[in-house]
Design a protein around this motif. Sequence first.
Motif, PDB file in Angstrom:
ATOM      1  N   ILE A   1      -1.895  -4.257   8.071  1.00  0.00           N
ATOM      2  CA  ILE A   1      -1.460  -3.094   7.823  1.00  0.00           C
ATOM      3  C   ILE A   1       0.019  -3.395   7.580  1.00  0.00           C
ATOM      4  CG2 ILE A   1      -1.032  -0.713   8.576  1.00  0.00           C
ATOM      5  CD1 ILE A   1      -3.542  -1.397  10.141  1.00  0.00           C
ATOM      6  N   LEU A   2       0.783  -2.890   6.579  1.00  0.00           N
ATOM      7  CA  LEU A   2       2.138  -2.977   6.337  1.00  0.00           C
ATOM      8  C   LEU A   2       2.649  -1.977   5.378  1.00  0.00           C
ATOM      9  CD1 LEU A   2       2.338  -4.398   3.393  1.00  0.00           C
ATOM     10  CD2 LEU A   2       1.976  -6.463   4.701  1.00  0.00           C
ATOM     11  N   GLY A   3       3.848  -1.495   5.462  1.00  0.00           N
ATOM     12  CA  GLY A   3       4.526  -0.588   4.602  1.00  0.00           C
ATOM     13  C   GLY A   3       5.356  -1.369   3.391  1.00  0.00           C
ATOM     14  N   ARG A   4       5.126  -0.796   2.053  1.00  0.00           N
ATOM     15  CA  ARG A   4       5.610  -1.330   1.171  1.00  0.00           C
ATOM     16  C   ARG A   4       6.231  -0.061   0.181  1.00  0.00           C
ATOM     17  NH1 ARG A   4       6.924  -6.201   0.712  1.00  0.00           N
ATOM     18  NH2 ARG A   4       7.720  -5.441   2.574  1.00  0.00           N
ATOM     19  N   ARG A   5       7.258  -0.428  -0.338  1.00  0.00           N
ATOM     20  CA  ARG A   5       8.127   0.685  -1.304  1.00  0.00           C
ATOM     21  C   ARG A   5       7.891   0.567  -2.694  1.00  0.00           C
ATOM     22  NH1 ARG A   5      12.767   2.978   1.865  1.00  0.00           N
ATOM     23  NH2 ARG A   5      12.505   2.069   3.725  1.00  0.00           N
ATOM     24  N   ALA A   6       8.089   1.269  -3.620  1.00  0.00           N
ATOM     25  CA  ALA A   6       7.869   1.131  -4.990  1.00  0.00           C
ATOM     26  C   ALA A   6       8.536  -0.063  -5.556  1.00  0.00           C
ATOM     27  CB  ALA A   6       8.143   2.267  -5.905  1.00  0.00           C
TER      28      ALA A   6
END
Length: 69
Positions: free
Chosen positions: A4-9
């Motif tokens: 589970i991780l965060g990514r941006r455009a």
Amino acid sequence: PVLILGRRAGESIVIDGGITVVVLACDKGGVRLGVRAPDDVTILRGEIVEQVEAENRRAAAAPDGAARA
């Protein structure tokens, strides 16, 4: 395993060195992803896989001939 991780455009993740998932856009309605993979890798939406598996279970459970009707 679950990652589970965060990514941006514009950011991506690489799976097994050959599959790249890129975040194309994010908004309150959802996320648009791009998937780049070798030609021998099949890419399917999860709901399609679930639908096919459910139909296969129904066909396997049906009496002979009923699945073909």
